[in-house]
Design an enzyme around this catalytic site. Sequence first.
Site, PDB file in Angstrom:
ATOM      1  N   GLY A 195       0.829  -1.198   0.000  1.00  0.00           N
ATOM      2  CA  GLY A 195       0.000   0.000   0.000  1.00  0.00           C
ATOM      3  C   GLY A 195       0.855   1.235   0.000  1.00  0.00           C
ATOM      4  O   GLY A 195       2.065   1.188  -0.230  1.00  0.00           O
ATOM      5  N   GLY A 196       0.196   2.390   0.254  1.00  0.00           N
ATOM      6  CA  GLY A 196       0.919   3.650   0.220  1.00  0.00           C
ATOM      7  C   GLY A 196       2.006   3.755   1.268  1.00  0.00           C
ATOM      8  O   GLY A 196       2.984   4.459   1.088  1.00  0.00           O
ATOM      9  N   LYS A 242       4.781  -5.262   8.997  1.00  0.00           N
ATOM     10  CA  LYS A 242       4.575  -4.127   8.088  1.00  0.00           C
ATOM     11  C   LYS A 242       5.863  -3.324   8.044  1.00  0.00           C
ATOM     12  O   LYS A 242       6.324  -2.803   9.066  1.00  0.00           O
ATOM     13  CB  LYS A 242       3.414  -3.258   8.563  1.00  0.00           C
ATOM     14  CG  LYS A 242       3.175  -2.052   7.680  1.00  0.00           C
ATOM     15  CD  LYS A 242       1.853  -1.379   7.994  1.00  0.00           C
ATOM     16  CE  LYS A 242       1.021  -1.224   6.734  1.00  0.00           C
ATOM     17  NZ  LYS A 242      -0.299  -0.698   6.968  1.00  0.00           N
ATOM     18  N   ASP A 259      -8.453   7.159   9.258  1.00  0.00           N
ATOM     19  CA  ASP A 259      -8.365   6.564   7.908  1.00  0.00           C
ATOM     20  C   ASP A 259      -9.238   5.314   7.812  1.00  0.00           C
ATOM     21  O   ASP A 259      -8.827   4.311   7.237  1.00  0.00           O
ATOM     22  CB  ASP A 259      -6.907   6.227   7.575  1.00  0.00           C
ATOM     23  CG  ASP A 259      -6.705   5.935   6.090  1.00  0.00           C
ATOM     24  OD1 ASP A 259      -7.490   6.445   5.271  1.00  0.00           O
ATOM     25  OD2 ASP A 259      -5.774   5.180   5.751  1.00  0.00           O
TER      26      ASP A 259
END
Length: 759
Positions: free
Chosen positions: A20-21, A40, A141
Amino acid sequence: MAESRLIQGRYRLLDPIGRGGMGEVWRARDESLGRQVAVKCLKPLGPHHDPSFARVLRERFRREARVAAALQHRGVTVVHDFGESDGVLYLVMELLEGHNLGQLLEANRHQPLPVAEVVDIADQVTAALEYTHRQNIVHRDLKPANIMRLTDGTVKICDFGIARLGHDIGFTSRLTGTGVAMGTPHYMSPEQIGGSEVDRRSDLYSFGCVLYEIATGAPPFDHGDAWAILVGHRDTVPEPLRSHRADLPEYLERIILDLLAKRPEQRPQDAGELARRITAGRTAPVYVPTVVARPLPDPAGERRATAPRFPPRPGQPPSGSPRLPSWTQGMTTGHKATGAVPRRTPPDASAGLTGEWTARPSAAVPVPPGRGGRPAPAAESITALAGRHNAGLSLARLGRWAEAGEVHRSVAAERERLLGPDHPDTLASRYEVGFTLSRTGHPGEALGEYARVAQARERVLGIDHPDTLAARQEMAYVLGQLGRHIEAHQAYASVLAARERAMGPDHPDTLRCRHNLAFNLSRLGRLEDSYRMAAEVAAARARVLGPAHPDTLVTRYEVAYALGQLGRWPEALHTYQEVAAARARALGPDHPDTLAARYEVGISLGRLGRSAQALELYRSLVADRTRAQGATHPETLRARHGLGVNLGRLGRWEEALAESRDVCAIRERALGADHPDTLVSRREVAVGLGWLGRWADALTEYRRVAAARERVLGADHPDTLAGRNDEAHCLEQLGHGQEAAELYRRVAAVRQRRAAQGR
């Protein structure tokens, strides 16, 4: 990171499971405890960040990671560990077996989830939010990708505290230079978009957007234009959910619409209140009326728009409306923000992010009681077809054009059977079939579809109706794709005259048509006319839409292209640089439109002899394209091609040859041996071989290129003739002067014949 990498001597990365970003997520093994975890790895900082910023970021990361690790709730992903390894910040989390809500919708073909499942997800996420908000933590988010449903039915929220890190590092796209982070705008609260302070009620708004999507199959403001989404969040009341899905409980519809109130004080004030309302609604007795009167859906409803035909001039927002960046003021919502199915006008021919800012009312045609003796179609059938039509549009928005085309062909055939060939819904599906054909390399077939739609719309709606003009404008576009630029010019000019009569010279649709006409003029070799018209359109768009609007920047991009064609490369370079900078501010540095403008900056630098600067730009662009789109994406390979060309210009021919060979091989595997991009790379291989004095090898490559072009394009196509000239030059270098002279004569004769025929 390599698969064998061991983080901190403890976490062995096994295989990537997401990207992802913010970075990548890996399945990993905790060697100390013998369990599998998720790691992550956040993207490393680039060289443009100074050391003091890096120190602040690391401290912020540790603080946010501690916050996330302190959360202990069944509905929140557990964070086990965090740290830094070789400059890469990482989080170790529990490994979740299941799917996020976005994946569930995708697997369900974007059909809504069962009501019981929607209520269960609402219940569980609300409990998690109630807990986290009590800890004074706001997620910021919430979106389908950040909510996981595990195989045992448990629902968990992911990435608490991490979204703000992305904002700090600058990984998220930017809407403005004022610090508004944009991730995906579909789930952002009005106060978040406007840059105001956010609290727990912002999370509740985002969660309302998520619930709306899983309950209806689409977000409340669903379309590809980010600006219209923003204005929808600010100004437009979402369509009632039950207008999309009649079986949804009324209490649930009321709760979701209350969550989507524009002002925070109008929403439920905390997750506890939301939980009480869900419980009360779920346990309340259901009233069932004796007779259920179900009106027949308006078959034109998916095509009708309610916004004004002309956008107001940029100005101040309505009194009391949430603050948006200044350049968004005065925009209308358009039909997409009202929930209607989009009816596209052709994109600008130079490609780019363009928006439909106004709606065009179309005549509502009622379902006939029966045509030609046929019984009236069932309301359920019409509704089902509208849903499938929407699914096709969603596939197209994802770039899955072939699948979208299959859906639209099927719906068109069924609508024709039920409603007749000239019904607006049938023609809307036929229009979309043409659109998908033009985007999948079948412009000839697309032309046939558009011609059929245009003729039918002219009979039913009139020659100057916006829908008729849209189909005729698409005909012009595909005529250009087919190289029939004179016919395309005539079609654009006719549509433009009608648009100016009906809408005025400054209407966005009129300006879009003028833009396409300017683009086509350059293809006719009328470069001065093309430049003049593009400059006029750019000025008009800046006046009507604002200088930073994507459509304005698309036309300024076309102005730069025309300047380059005229040999005015310093001006072209300056314009491309301005467009690239404006797009980076408005859309983000990794947006495809921003990267496209940077590519053209590289072209301009090369044309000006500044190859060393062009080389550095292309190296950076290749890295950014690879990160954003992948190593084998066509645009990544285009950037690598530019890199190879500039290596050659600097005399580094061995490196240039290696680069062009690699790109050629990848293009051949991905696109085919006869694809134009593959042949461009093969020609670059031949150029490198020639500069290295390996003329016999170069001749083999030049002949392959010329033969392929002749097969695909024809013997007298300009690209084929250019390939034959390359072949002749190579023969000359090998001492075969007579053979070269004969080939030169043949090429010259074909060109003279083409010129005499006016082709």
